[in-house]
Motif scaffolding. Structure first.
Motif, PDB file in Angstrom:
ATOM      1  N   ALA A  15       0.837  -1.194   0.000  1.00  0.00           N
ATOM      2  CA  ALA A  15       0.000   0.000   0.000  1.00  0.00           C
ATOM      3  C   ALA A  15       0.878   1.251   0.000  1.00  0.00           C
ATOM      4  O   ALA A  15       0.558   2.248  -0.635  1.00  0.00           O
ATOM      5  N   ASP A  16       2.005   1.211   0.700  1.00  0.00           N
ATOM      6  CA  ASP A  16       2.926   2.355   0.754  1.00  0.00           C
ATOM      7  C   ASP A  16       4.346   1.827   0.574  1.00  0.00           C
ATOM      8  O   ASP A  16       4.997   1.412   1.526  1.00  0.00           O
ATOM      9  N   VAL A  17       4.818   1.846  -0.655  1.00  0.00           N
ATOM     10  CA  VAL A  17       6.133   1.301  -0.989  1.00  0.00           C
ATOM     11  C   VAL A  17       7.238   2.039  -0.236  1.00  0.00           C
ATOM     12  O   VAL A  17       8.164   1.425   0.290  1.00  0.00           O
ATOM     13  N   ALA A  18       7.154   3.360  -0.141  1.00  0.00           N
ATOM     14  CA  ALA A  18       8.198   4.136   0.523  1.00  0.00           C
ATOM     15  C   ALA A  18       8.310   3.772   2.007  1.00  0.00           C
ATOM     16  O   ALA A  18       9.411   3.606   2.538  1.00  0.00           O
ATOM     17  N   ALA A  19       7.179   3.634   2.688  1.00  0.00           N
ATOM     18  CA  ALA A  19       7.199   3.278   4.110  1.00  0.00           C
ATOM     19  C   ALA A  19       7.746   1.864   4.299  1.00  0.00           C
ATOM     20  O   ALA A  19       8.533   1.611   5.222  1.00  0.00           O
TER      21      ALA A  19
ATOM     22  N   ARG B 241      11.536   1.864   3.830  1.00  0.00           N
ATOM     23  CA  ARG B 241      12.225   2.352   5.032  1.00  0.00           C
ATOM     24  C   ARG B 241      12.284   1.270   6.107  1.00  0.00           C
ATOM     25  O   ARG B 241      13.320   1.059   6.730  1.00  0.00           O
ATOM     26  N   LEU B 242      11.163   0.598   6.324  1.00  0.00           N
ATOM     27  CA  LEU B 242      11.100  -0.432   7.351  1.00  0.00           C
ATOM     28  C   LEU B 242      12.118  -1.534   7.085  1.00  0.00           C
ATOM     29  O   LEU B 242      12.883  -1.915   7.974  1.00  0.00           O
TER      30      LEU B 242
ATOM     31  N   LEU C 101      18.198  -4.539   5.125  1.00  0.00           N
ATOM     32  CA  LEU C 101      18.152  -4.872   3.698  1.00  0.00           C
ATOM     33  C   LEU C 101      18.569  -3.646   2.887  1.00  0.00           C
ATOM     34  O   LEU C 101      17.831  -2.666   2.817  1.00  0.00           O
ATOM     35  N   PRO C 102      19.746  -3.687   2.262  1.00  0.00           N
ATOM     36  CA  PRO C 102      20.186  -2.537   1.473  1.00  0.00           C
ATOM     37  C   PRO C 102      19.384  -2.395   0.176  1.00  0.00           C
ATOM     38  O   PRO C 102      19.038  -3.384  -0.464  1.00  0.00           O
TER      39      PRO C 102
ATOM     40  N   THR D 243       5.702  -5.718  12.642  1.00  0.00           N
ATOM     41  CA  THR D 243       4.575  -5.621  11.713  1.00  0.00           C
ATOM     42  C   THR D 243       4.929  -4.576  10.670  1.00  0.00           C
ATOM     43  O   THR D 243       5.331  -3.465  11.001  1.00  0.00           O
ATOM     44  N   ASP D 244       4.793  -4.935   9.380  1.00  0.00           N
ATOM     45  CA  ASP D 244       5.145  -3.988   8.322  1.00  0.00           C
ATOM     46  C   ASP D 244       3.991  -3.014   8.072  1.00  0.00           C
ATOM     47  O   ASP D 244       2.904  -3.165   8.636  1.00  0.00           O
ATOM     48  N   PRO D 245       4.216  -1.970   7.262  1.00  0.00           N
ATOM     49  CA  PRO D 245       3.184  -0.957   7.032  1.00  0.00           C
ATOM     50  C   PRO D 245       1.881  -1.466   6.421  1.00  0.00           C
ATOM     51  O   PRO D 245       0.862  -0.807   6.520  1.00  0.00           O
ATOM     52  N   ASP D 246       1.894  -2.657   5.801  1.00  0.00           N
ATOM     53  CA  ASP D 246       0.665  -3.231   5.261  1.00  0.00           C
ATOM     54  C   ASP D 246      -0.066  -4.094   6.281  1.00  0.00           C
ATOM     55  O   ASP D 246      -1.067  -4.712   5.976  1.00  0.00           O
TER      56      ASP D 246
END
Length: 85
Positions: free
Chosen positions: A2-6, A9-10, A16-17, A70-73
């Motif tokens: 839903a939010d690739v940028a967030a 970052r996570l 993970l580079p 928990t990831d942003p999704d």
């Protein structure tokens, strides 16, 4: 995602580079044995011709040491690096 940028970052904060990134549409991580990339839900759904809301199982297992979070999704990652829907 839903939010690739967030989500980028996570995962970057967990070691993970990032290899490539195109704003909020796509990010590819610099992994050695598998290609790990994230697309926005809309972009991925359009690419394969399905609804962005999706259906079915959302699971992935990758060995690692990222711990529990928990990831942003809203997917919960356990200590053994499994995503649970």
């Amino acid at each position: 995602m839903a939010d690739v940028a967030a989500t980028r970052r996570l995962y970057a904060e967990r070691g993970l580079p990032v290899a490539k990134s195109f704003g909020r549409r796509y990010v590819e991580f610099a992994t050695s044995n598998i290609k790990l990339a994230l697309y926005s839900r809309r972009t991925a759904a359009k690419d394969v011709g399905v609804s962005p809301e999706g259906t079915g199982s959302h699971r992935l297992a990758i060995a690692g040491t990222a711990g529990t979070f928990t990831d942003p999704d809203g997917f919960a990652w356990s200590a053994n690096a499994r995503v649970h829907s």
